[in-house]
Design a protein around this motif. Sequence first.
Motif, PDB file in Angstrom:
ATOM      1  N   LEU A  43      11.912   5.206  -7.360  1.00 57.05           N
ATOM      2  CA  LEU A  43      12.040   3.761  -7.212  1.00 57.05           C
ATOM      3  C   LEU A  43      12.629   3.392  -5.859  1.00 57.05           C
ATOM      4  O   LEU A  43      12.239   2.391  -5.253  1.00 57.05           O
ATOM      5  CB  LEU A  43      12.914   3.197  -8.334  1.00 57.05           C
ATOM      6  CG  LEU A  43      13.332   1.726  -8.214  1.00 57.05           C
ATOM      7  CD1 LEU A  43      12.110   0.818  -8.246  1.00 57.05           C
ATOM      8  CD2 LEU A  43      14.307   1.346  -9.314  1.00 57.05           C
ATOM      9  N   TYR A  44      13.560   4.211  -5.362  1.00 57.73           N
ATOM     10  CA  TYR A  44      14.190   3.895  -4.078  1.00 57.73           C
ATOM     11  C   TYR A  44      13.178   3.961  -2.946  1.00 57.73           C
ATOM     12  O   TYR A  44      13.144   3.075  -2.075  1.00 57.73           O
ATOM     13  CB  TYR A  44      15.372   4.845  -3.819  1.00 57.73           C
ATOM     14  CG  TYR A  44      16.544   4.538  -4.713  1.00 57.73           C
ATOM     15  CD1 TYR A  44      17.454   3.544  -4.366  1.00 57.73           C
ATOM     16  CD2 TYR A  44      16.714   5.196  -5.925  1.00 57.73           C
ATOM     17  CE1 TYR A  44      18.516   3.231  -5.198  1.00 57.73           C
ATOM     18  CE2 TYR A  44      17.781   4.884  -6.762  1.00 57.73           C
ATOM     19  CZ  TYR A  44      18.668   3.903  -6.396  1.00 57.73           C
ATOM     20  OH  TYR A  44      19.708   3.574  -7.228  1.00 57.73           O
ATOM     21  N   SER A  45      12.359   4.987  -2.931  1.00 61.57           N
ATOM     22  CA  SER A  45      11.330   5.094  -1.881  1.00 61.57           C
ATOM     23  C   SER A  45      10.387   3.903  -1.927  1.00 61.57           C
ATOM     24  O   SER A  45      10.038   3.321  -0.888  1.00 61.57           O
ATOM     25  CB  SER A  45      10.533   6.390  -2.054  1.00 61.57           C
ATOM     26  OG  SER A  45      11.357   7.513  -1.861  1.00 61.57           O
ATOM     27  N   ASP A  46       9.977   3.520  -3.140  1.00 67.74           N
ATOM     28  CA  ASP A  46       9.041   2.403  -3.279  1.00 67.74           C
ATOM     29  C   ASP A  46       9.670   1.089  -2.826  1.00 67.74           C
ATOM     30  O   ASP A  46       9.032   0.286  -2.134  1.00 67.74           O
ATOM     31  CB  ASP A  46       8.591   2.278  -4.733  1.00 67.74           C
ATOM     32  CG  ASP A  46       7.687   3.423  -5.155  1.00 67.74           C
ATOM     33  OD1 ASP A  46       7.099   4.059  -4.259  1.00 67.74           O
ATOM     34  OD2 ASP A  46       7.560   3.685  -6.354  1.00 67.74           O
ATOM     35  N   ALA A  47      10.921   0.848  -3.231  1.00 63.60           N
ATOM     36  CA  ALA A  47      11.591  -0.402  -2.858  1.00 63.60           C
ATOM     37  C   ALA A  47      11.799  -0.479  -1.350  1.00 63.60           C
ATOM     38  O   ALA A  47      11.606  -1.532  -0.731  1.00 63.60           O
ATOM     39  CB  ALA A  47      12.931  -0.511  -3.586  1.00 63.60           C
ATOM     40  N   GLY A  55       9.817  -2.903   3.921  1.00 65.47           N
ATOM     41  CA  GLY A  55       9.604  -2.551   5.324  1.00 65.47           C
ATOM     42  C   GLY A  55      10.824  -1.949   5.971  1.00 65.47           C
ATOM     43  O   GLY A  55      10.971  -1.989   7.204  1.00 65.47           O
ATOM     44  N   ALA A  56      11.735  -1.381   5.171  1.00 65.27           N
ATOM     45  CA  ALA A  56      12.912  -0.711   5.708  1.00 65.27           C
ATOM     46  C   ALA A  56      12.571   0.751   5.996  1.00 65.27           C
ATOM     47  O   ALA A  56      11.446   1.203   5.781  1.00 65.27           O
ATOM     48  CB  ALA A  56      14.071  -0.826   4.728  1.00 65.27           C
ATOM     49  N   ALA A 100      17.266  -5.315  -9.916  1.00 65.56           N
ATOM     50  CA  ALA A 100      18.546  -5.394  -9.209  1.00 65.56           C
ATOM     51  C   ALA A 100      18.458  -4.710  -7.848  1.00 65.56           C
ATOM     52  O   ALA A 100      18.924  -5.238  -6.834  1.00 65.56           O
ATOM     53  CB  ALA A 100      19.645  -4.754 -10.048  1.00 65.56           C
ATOM     54  N   ILE A 101      17.843  -3.519  -7.815  1.00 65.22           N
ATOM     55  CA  ILE A 101      17.708  -2.788  -6.555  1.00 65.22           C
ATOM     56  C   ILE A 101      16.856  -3.579  -5.571  1.00 65.22           C
ATOM     57  O   ILE A 101      17.180  -3.679  -4.374  1.00 65.22           O
ATOM     58  CB  ILE A 101      17.110  -1.395  -6.819  1.00 65.22           C
ATOM     59  CG1 ILE A 101      18.125  -0.537  -7.587  1.00 65.22           C
ATOM     60  CG2 ILE A 101      16.708  -0.711  -5.512  1.00 65.22           C
ATOM     61  CD1 ILE A 101      17.557   0.774  -8.102  1.00 65.22           C
ATOM     62  N   LEU A 102      15.774  -4.169  -6.053  1.00 61.47           N
ATOM     63  CA  LEU A 102      14.922  -4.978  -5.175  1.00 61.47           C
ATOM     64  C   LEU A 102      15.695  -6.167  -4.610  1.00 61.47           C
ATOM     65  O   LEU A 102      15.583  -6.489  -3.417  1.00 61.47           O
ATOM     66  CB  LEU A 102      13.691  -5.464  -5.943  1.00 61.47           C
ATOM     67  CG  LEU A 102      12.675  -4.395  -6.341  1.00 61.47           C
ATOM     68  CD1 LEU A 102      11.606  -4.986  -7.255  1.00 61.47           C
ATOM     69  CD2 LEU A 102      12.017  -3.785  -5.106  1.00 61.47           C
ATOM     70  N   LEU A 159       0.822  -1.212   0.000  1.00 55.37           N
ATOM     71  CA  LEU A 159       0.000   0.000   0.000  1.00 55.37           C
ATOM     72  C   LEU A 159       0.855   1.262   0.000  1.00 55.37           C
ATOM     73  O   LEU A 159       0.400   2.334  -0.402  1.00 55.37           O
ATOM     74  CB  LEU A 159      -0.931   0.015   1.220  1.00 55.37           C
ATOM     75  CG  LEU A 159      -1.994  -1.088   1.271  1.00 55.37           C
ATOM     76  CD1 LEU A 159      -2.785  -0.993   2.567  1.00 55.37           C
ATOM     77  CD2 LEU A 159      -2.928  -0.989   0.071  1.00 55.37           C
ATOM     78  N   ASN A 160       2.107   1.143   0.472  1.00 57.60           N
ATOM     79  CA  ASN A 160       3.000   2.293   0.539  1.00 57.60           C
ATOM     80  C   ASN A 160       3.775   2.518  -0.750  1.00 57.60           C
ATOM     81  O   ASN A 160       4.550   3.466  -0.852  1.00 57.60           O
ATOM     82  CB  ASN A 160       3.983   2.131   1.707  1.00 57.60           C
ATOM     83  CG  ASN A 160       3.274   2.135   3.047  1.00 57.60           C
ATOM     84  OD1 ASN A 160       2.333   2.894   3.252  1.00 57.60           O
ATOM     85  ND2 ASN A 160       3.717   1.279   3.956  1.00 57.60           N
TER      86      ASN A 160
END
Length: 482
Positions: A178-182, A187-188, A150-152, A18-19
């Motif tokens: 993308l960084y905020s979403d990943a 849950g970091a 790769a980031i995921l 959801l985030n």
Amino acid sequence: MATGKRLLNLETMNQAVLNVKVPILGSVSARAVEIQKEINQGIIKPFGNVTKCHFGDQQAMGHKPRTFLRQVAALCTYPDMLDTDHFAEDAKHRAREILKNLDNGSVGSYNPNFINLVMPLKIAKFIEQRDGGVPSHPRDIIVTGGIAKAILNILALVVNEEEPLKTGIVVPMPHYPLYSDAIALFGATKVEYVLDEERGWAVNVDRIRESLRTARKHCNPKVLCVINPGNPTGHVLSRDTLEEIIRLAVEENLLLFADEVYQENIFAPGSVFHSLKKVLFEMGPEYSEQVQLVSIYSISKGISGECGLRSGYIEFVNVEQAVFRHFDILKSFDIPSIIAVLALEVLVDPPQPGDPSYEIFQAETQNSLSSQLKKARLAEEILNRAPGIHCGPIQGALYAFPRIQIPERAVRLAQERGQAPDVLFCHLLLEETGIVLVDGTSFGQEKGTYHFRISLLHPLEELKSILEKIVEFHGKFLHEYS
């Protein structure tokens, strides 16, 4: 048969999902799609069609693919054309060499040996040449099906939910969403360090230290992300800054994550790309044997702009092979398209002097960079002569990220609508001009400042018209809401 609520709903689904907002595909983009449908249905608008300026998709904006790259890909896909006279001889030679290494000579097979054994050797050689001879080991390189995956996968390695404090991922502000979403998906905790806009979006290491001090009260920062050249800002980090970042990583015991996908998109005179790895090793063993580094590269940007072919690589430095092997398992969920990998092969091993395709390849590259420079200077000139807009120097990447003035009345209207002020601005601009931008809120920005990102990919004269329309609209916007 059981009755009642269906098993999967908003309450029972993974709440972390959801985030995930994907803001570039958010409300402005969604409205743009609706508007284009309305135009197609004959509804009259103040403009002919929607003008997309929110993606870094070079070929969608008319940029031609590299000739040699497409020739090799075509020949590998349909080898019968090797017997024709329509292709350069070095493209035919390259295709034959690749086909020898493909399973049954076919791009239709998985080709794990080519992806996992042949390509890392080629990539290691490319990295060594780029970094002036700094060693690169094929065993530390993984080919990936696109940098998003790769980031995921890297976050899947570093985020440890068993620890008492959440894992902190330190990212610049602004940064690619993308960084905020990943980070949200895993849950970091996102820890931001603000780039200094008044100094050309420079990294201030003291700001990173302050962010770390504050973050350690509620999370365990583990990874420091460096985006160079910057997206959305277009800045290029100096060597001195990179050295400061490396010293900080040692002091704070952080893993460095280098997002260097725009490394070939540097066009400003005097701006030079320094890979974080090269600087690390040139600082000597006390750093190069201690700092852990992960760096990424992609074919979707750079000189190729192959957004439709998803491939890139990850290089690990000072990461134990035991950990690396587990990442290799994660990578099995991410088997890249072999045709995309062939494109990567060409980019890490382009035509050399004396090859028939060398001059064309070099000319295409230089023309692309020259065009980017002209567009960047045009954007700076047009935006900076407008009252209430400030655009800093654009050294690289594909975008401008200007700061805009938004009157207090417009801020209050945005609050009433439940929008950020720059989101409101982008919506109003879209409705009047059809131009689609990305609001600065999506990337993060200092409190009280407002921005938008515009891709500089349209042909020069078209881009000039787009920028002038934005400036004209912003002037009316200031007048109306002052």
